[in-house]
Design a protein around this motif. Structure first.
Motif, PDB file in Angstrom:
ATOM      1  N   ALA A  99       0.957  -1.502  -0.394  1.00 21.59           N
ATOM      2  CA  ALA A  99       0.258   0.443  -0.162  1.00 21.59           C
ATOM      3  C   ALA A  99       0.425   1.378   0.288  1.00 21.59           C
ATOM      4  O   ALA A  99       0.329   2.311   0.526  1.00 21.59           O
ATOM      5  CB  ALA A  99      -1.571   0.523   1.296  1.00 21.59           C
ATOM      6  N   GLU A 100       2.093   1.455  -0.172  1.00 26.73           N
ATOM      7  CA  GLU A 100       3.130   2.172  -0.780  1.00 26.73           C
ATOM      8  C   GLU A 100       2.744   3.106  -1.160  1.00 26.73           C
ATOM      9  O   GLU A 100       2.718   4.217  -0.554  1.00 26.73           O
ATOM     10  CB  GLU A 100       4.503   1.861  -0.247  1.00 26.73           C
ATOM     11  N   MET A 101       2.325   2.756  -2.385  1.00 27.55           N
ATOM     12  CA  MET A 101       2.146   3.878  -3.480  1.00 27.55           C
ATOM     13  C   MET A 101       1.337   4.473  -3.049  1.00 27.55           C
ATOM     14  O   MET A 101       1.073   5.723  -3.749  1.00 27.55           O
ATOM     15  CB  MET A 101       2.200   3.169  -4.408  1.00 27.55           C
ATOM     16  N   SER A 102      -0.260   4.251  -2.456  1.00 32.78           N
ATOM     17  CA  SER A 102      -1.286   4.821  -2.235  1.00 32.78           C
ATOM     18  C   SER A 102      -0.736   5.634  -1.404  1.00 32.78           C
ATOM     19  O   SER A 102      -1.771   7.056  -1.164  1.00 32.78           O
ATOM     20  CB  SER A 102      -1.972   3.899  -2.833  1.00 32.78           C
ATOM     21  N   PHE A 103       0.002   5.564  -0.360  1.00 33.91           N
ATOM     22  CA  PHE A 103       0.566   6.098   1.240  1.00 33.91           C
ATOM     23  C   PHE A 103       0.744   7.453   0.240  1.00 33.91           C
ATOM     24  O   PHE A 103       0.753   8.275   0.800  1.00 33.91           O
ATOM     25  CB  PHE A 103       1.132   5.183   2.015  1.00 33.91           C
ATOM     26  N   TYR A 104       1.467   7.374  -0.440  1.00 35.13           N
ATOM     27  CA  TYR A 104       2.222   8.508  -1.589  1.00 35.13           C
ATOM     28  C   TYR A 104       1.457   9.454  -1.689  1.00 35.13           C
ATOM     29  O   TYR A 104       1.657  10.730  -1.630  1.00 35.13           O
ATOM     30  CB  TYR A 104       3.236   8.212  -2.508  1.00 35.13           C
ATOM     31  N   GLY A 105       0.596   8.869  -2.692  1.00 39.62           N
ATOM     32  CA  GLY A 105      -1.129   9.420  -3.075  1.00 39.62           C
ATOM     33  C   GLY A 105      -1.504  10.379  -1.884  1.00 39.62           C
ATOM     34  O   GLY A 105      -1.939  11.466  -2.006  1.00 39.62           O
ATOM     35  N   MET A 106      -1.953   9.588  -0.502  1.00 41.83           N
ATOM     36  CA  MET A 106      -2.554  10.340  -0.013  1.00 41.83           C
ATOM     37  C   MET A 106      -1.669  11.060   1.030  1.00 41.83           C
ATOM     38  O   MET A 106      -2.616  12.351   1.467  1.00 41.83           O
ATOM     39  CB  MET A 106      -2.639   8.992   1.357  1.00 41.83           C
ATOM     40  N   MET A 107      -0.668  10.579   1.335  1.00 40.88           N
ATOM     41  CA  MET A 107      -0.119  12.426   1.579  1.00 40.88           C
ATOM     42  C   MET A 107       0.295  13.523   0.937  1.00 40.88           C
ATOM     43  O   MET A 107       0.324  14.520   0.858  1.00 40.88           O
ATOM     44  CB  MET A 107       1.467  11.895   2.353  1.00 40.88           C
ATOM     45  N   LYS A 108       0.432  13.632  -0.498  1.00 38.80           N
ATOM     46  CA  LYS A 108       0.353  14.306  -1.497  1.00 38.80           C
ATOM     47  C   LYS A 108      -0.821  15.190  -1.670  1.00 38.80           C
ATOM     48  O   LYS A 108      -1.020  16.248  -0.838  1.00 38.80           O
ATOM     49  CB  LYS A 108       1.035  13.659  -2.526  1.00 38.80           C
ATOM     50  N   GLY A 109      -1.734  14.592  -1.302  1.00 35.62           N
ATOM     51  CA  GLY A 109      -3.209  15.136  -1.091  1.00 35.62           C
ATOM     52  C   GLY A 109      -3.046  16.049  -0.081  1.00 35.62           C
ATOM     53  O   GLY A 109      -3.971  16.545   0.200  1.00 35.62           O
ATOM     54  N   LEU A 110      -2.797  15.163   0.923  1.00 43.52           N
ATOM     55  CA  LEU A 110      -2.528  15.871   2.278  1.00 43.52           C
ATOM     56  C   LEU A 110      -2.047  17.700   2.744  1.00 43.52           C
ATOM     57  O   LEU A 110      -2.390  17.986   3.218  1.00 43.52           O
ATOM     58  CB  LEU A 110      -2.531  15.085   3.630  1.00 43.52           C
ATOM     59  N   GLU A 111      -1.145  17.168   1.563  1.00 48.11           N
ATOM     60  CA  GLU A 111       0.647  17.493   2.210  1.00 48.11           C
ATOM     61  C   GLU A 111      -0.524  19.345   0.900  1.00 48.11           C
ATOM     62  O   GLU A 111      -0.834  20.669   1.685  1.00 48.11           O
ATOM     63  CB  GLU A 111       1.217  17.483   1.087  1.00 48.11           C
ATOM     64  N   ASP A 112      -0.914  19.320   0.011  1.00 50.73           N
ATOM     65  CA  ASP A 112      -2.168  19.877  -0.893  1.00 50.73           C
ATOM     66  C   ASP A 112      -2.998  20.425   0.153  1.00 50.73           C
ATOM     67  O   ASP A 112      -3.170  21.588   0.040  1.00 50.73           O
ATOM     68  CB  ASP A 112      -2.784  18.989  -1.455  1.00 50.73           C
ATOM     69  N   TYR A 113      -3.858  19.957   0.629  1.00 51.20           N
ATOM     70  CA  TYR A 113      -4.944  20.067   1.474  1.00 51.20           C
ATOM     71  C   TYR A 113      -5.060  21.169   2.504  1.00 51.20           C
ATOM     72  O   TYR A 113      -5.358  22.887   3.005  1.00 51.20           O
ATOM     73  CB  TYR A 113      -5.722  19.034   2.571  1.00 51.20           C
ATOM     74  N   LEU A 114      -3.063  20.945   3.465  1.00 51.72           N
ATOM     75  CA  LEU A 114      -2.898  21.707   4.559  1.00 51.72           C
ATOM     76  C   LEU A 114      -2.266  22.966   4.163  1.00 51.72           C
ATOM     77  O   LEU A 114      -2.240  23.994   4.854  1.00 51.72           O
ATOM     78  CB  LEU A 114      -1.913  21.017   5.372  1.00 51.72           C
ATOM     79  N   ASN A 115      -1.754  22.976   2.583  1.00 53.25           N
ATOM     80  CA  ASN A 115      -0.892  24.335   1.921  1.00 53.25           C
ATOM     81  C   ASN A 115      -2.184  25.849   1.412  1.00 53.25           C
ATOM     82  O   ASN A 115      -2.280  26.497   2.428  1.00 53.25           O
ATOM     83  CB  ASN A 115      -0.276  23.954   0.793  1.00 53.25           C
ATOM     84  N   VAL A 116      -3.587  24.184   1.118  1.00 58.44           N
ATOM     85  CA  VAL A 116      -4.406  25.774   1.055  1.00 58.44           C
ATOM     86  C   VAL A 116      -4.885  26.144   2.726  1.00 58.44           C
ATOM     87  O   VAL A 116      -5.413  27.336   2.536  1.00 58.44           O
ATOM     88  CB  VAL A 116      -5.807  24.543   0.511  1.00 58.44           C
ATOM     89  N   GLU A 117      -5.252  25.453   3.870  1.00 61.36           N
ATOM     90  CA  GLU A 117      -5.592  26.206   4.983  1.00 61.36           C
ATOM     91  C   GLU A 117      -4.252  27.020   5.412  1.00 61.36           C
ATOM     92  O   GLU A 117      -4.726  27.539   6.203  1.00 61.36           O
ATOM     93  CB  GLU A 117      -4.895  24.545   5.801  1.00 61.36           C
ATOM     94  N   LYS A 118      -2.848  27.268   5.100  1.00 59.09           N
ATOM     95  CA  LYS A 118      -1.876  27.660   5.378  1.00 59.09           C
ATOM     96  C   LYS A 118      -2.552  28.665   3.950  1.00 59.09           C
ATOM     97  O   LYS A 118      -2.230  30.344   4.809  1.00 59.09           O
ATOM     98  CB  LYS A 118      -0.605  27.042   5.016  1.00 59.09           C
TER      99      LYS A 118
END
Length: 633
Positions: A370-389
């Protein structure tokens, strides 16, 4: 995939198009083809570990000289076993007469697997039979060179009973009722007929028998044979075959359910089940590799000429989406990106599941696949957090200071290696409670990674099939970290229906989503639907498969996916859990958005690409109600 399931198979077909002396001169070895086959098979070992097989045909051998070699193994490491055994003969020669290792005439006359045409197979058994006789390639032998047939494939047919009856009506007496034997004998029957037709044709033209043999080898109509043999096959397949005189084929099902990729140049022709395997073995770019079109066959003549021919009319694309989620190796360029998207598209649901408490969340993955989908999840979370910032910075306006800016910019998503899979523990204890306690220790945890009773713990998995490992092991060991909430995220949607095209998911009772739906029906006063649907299935069981409808869909119809997910979480939560458990599944819409070219989703939606699928799902449901624990095809 924390719930391991057996799946798929792998094929590798290789034809050396130059004389064998060419490969000695250019690559310094008479075993160029054999070495490449080892690489092609080893790089697909993920597709089959129940057994393996390799066949080889030598071209232009004289009568009385052996020209077909085959080796199969069900050893613990079958690929290595096969090639170690083959190489032992060459090592003996190297010890006593090393000069003969470059003597092509000697090798072809005296040593097996020194021919130009290879067919390899990796097997994952779905029938419960794992003996050597179940391993491909299968061989149909005959004294006529052009009637010898070697077959291997990645396939499962749903209508074996019908096909078996066809063989009986043709006058045959098959040795067993299996799709492999049925396919072998069906192709073999029409191969025999084609041989006989050509023999009579050239006999009437005055050719002698020896001349006729050469004519048949030159003009054998493989397209005609495959059209006649496969016209009534129902299932998913990539079928490969070799003929004794040197022709070969690879045939793909009309819906493109099972994969096949190929490459050709003036030295080689190669077909495999996965694209990057060819790239690795021959140092090629992905653009160099072609995909075999659904319903088509690659026809390789002894002369080396290759053509792609339509055998059956292609239907709507139903390429298996599980190939992208889990089965194929993730080093394919497109699959790697698709798996990341599967993780990324889950972010809105994940944010909702933790009530937007990103600062109190730790993210991880189980298992390693599941490591690759994990990378995608973290990328999505990073994008989400950047919008909040950005929004937080804008909201400060004139009150923005370096300290406040630093506080905003240092917010990050936290991820850790939470679970580690230990070496397999042998369980000698037979009592259920004690055994479950031992199973709970298959994984171990990284202590101190979660703030007790404060952090949410989010772990992503490829898919959740039965949920057994989650309940018996993973959730219990994660609970030791004492998170406030455990969120298990599946990069695949809910698996609701059996597969009948090569994946070992054949029983309704194996699916936690089905179990959840049944429980919800009972709890909501709709238990009568369970019997009503059973009666509908029984009423149509003798209809032609083309007229059968999938009534099992009605089991899920009263409930939303979220209601079923919540029930799954309840069913999988061990009784002694302290943390709250939540299950988040991929949506069907986002699955297709992430994997647009692999639209086959019958195990999620019940939309089977062939009529046999509807027959199988109804039979699986009847088996469940009747308490019959066997696959429905």
């Amino acid at each position: 995939m924390s719930d391991a399931i057996k799946h798929e198979c792998g094929i590798a077909l290789l034809r050396l198009k130059k004389p064998l002396e060419f490969y000695i001169d250019k690559y310094g070895s008479a075993f160029y083809g054999l070495n490449k086959m080892y690489l092609l098979m080893e790089k697909q070992h993920n597709r089959g570990q129940d057994g393996a097989g390799l066949a080889n045909i030598k071209l232009d051998m004289s009568p009385g000289e052996r020209y077909i070699s085959r080796r199969r193994s069900v050893d613990q490491k079958p690929i290595q076993d096969i090639f170690t055994t083959i190489n032992q003969r060459f090592e003996d020669i190297a010890e006593h007469s090393p000069e003969k290792l470059k003597d092509i005439d000697f090798l072809k006359k005296n040593v097996g697997f020194t021919g130009e045409l290879f067919l390899g197979h990796l097997r994952y058994g779905t029938s419960g039979k794992n003996g050597i006789e179940s391993c491909h390639p299968f061989l149909r032998q005959n004294n006529w060179m052009t009637r010898n047939l070697v077959v291997a494939g990645n396939f499962n047919l749903t209508n074996v009973d019908e096909l078996f009856d066809v063989l009986l009506n043709l006058g045959q007496h098959p040795k067993e009722k299996s799709d492999t034997v049925t396919v072998l004998e069906k192709i073999g029957h029409f191969l025999d007929e084609e041989n006989e037709d050509l023999f009579q044709q050239y006999k009437s033209q005055g050719y002698n028998n020896k001349e006729i043999t050469s004519k048949i080898a030159e003009h054998l109509d493989i397209v005609k044979i495959l059209k006649r043999a496969s016209e009534d096959w129902d299932g998913g397949y990539t079928m490969s075959g070799l003929f004794g005189h040197g022709d070969a084929f690879v045939l793909r099902d009309p819906a493109g359910i099972r994969p096949a990729f190929w490459y050709e140049d003036d030295e080689i022709f190669v077909v495999t089940s996965e694209r990057p395997v060819i790239q690795t073995a021959f140092n090629l770019k992905k653009e160099d590799i072609k995909e075999l079109n659904p319903g088509h066959a690659l026809i390789l003549k002894k002369s080396g000429e290759v053509s792609e021919e339509k055998i059956n009319e292609p239907t709507a694309n139903a390429a298996c989406s599980f190939e992208r989620i889990y089965f194929s190796r993730g080093n394919d360029f497109d699959i790697y990106n698709e798996r990341k998207l599967l993780g990324q598209y889950l972010v809105p649901q994940i944010i909702d599941s933790i009530n937007n408490e990103l600062d109190n969340a730790v993210f991880s993955f189980i298992p390693n696949t599941a490591e690759m989908s994990f990378y995608g999840m973290m990328k999505g979370l990073e994008d989400y957090l950047n919008v909040e910032k950005i929004d937080a910075i804008k909201a400060l306006g004139n009150e923005l200071t370096d300290e406040k800016l630093q506080q905003i910019l240092t917010r990050k998503t936290r991820f850790e290696k939470i679970a580690i899979k230990d070496a397999k523990l042998r369980t000698f204890i037979t009592q259920d409670d004690a055994r479950d306690d031992m199973v709970a220790h298959v994984y171990d945890i990284t202590y101190g990674t979660v703030k007790r009773n404060e952090d949410n713990l989010v772990v992503i998995d490829d898919s959740i099939v039965r949920g057994t490992t989650l309940k018996q092991s993973i959730l219990r060991i994660l609970d030791r970290l004492e998170p406030k909430k455990i969120v298990v995220v599946s990069s695949a949607p809910q698996i609701r229906y059996p597969d009948c095209y090569g994946i070992d998911m054949a029983k309704m009772g194996d699916f936690i989503a089905f179990e959840a739906a049944i429980e919800l029906l009972k709890e909501n006063g709709k238990g009568y639907l369970i019997d009503d649907i059973y009666k509908k299935c029984v009423e149509q069981q003798n209809l032609p498969k083309e007229q059968i409808k999938n009534y099992v869909k009605e089991i899920y119809a009263p409930f939303t996916p979220q209601e079923i997910s919540d029930k799954i979480a309840q069913l999988l939560t061990p009784v002694d859990m302290k943390s709250e458990v939540k299950i988040v599944y991929q949506t069907i819409e986002n699955l297709h958005k992430a994997c647009p070219n692999n639209t086959g989703d019958w195990y999620f939606t019940g939309n089977y690409p062939t009529p046999g699928g509807n027959k199988v799902v109804n039979k699986a449901y009847m088996n469940y109600i009747e308490g019959i624990s066997e696959r429905a095809y």
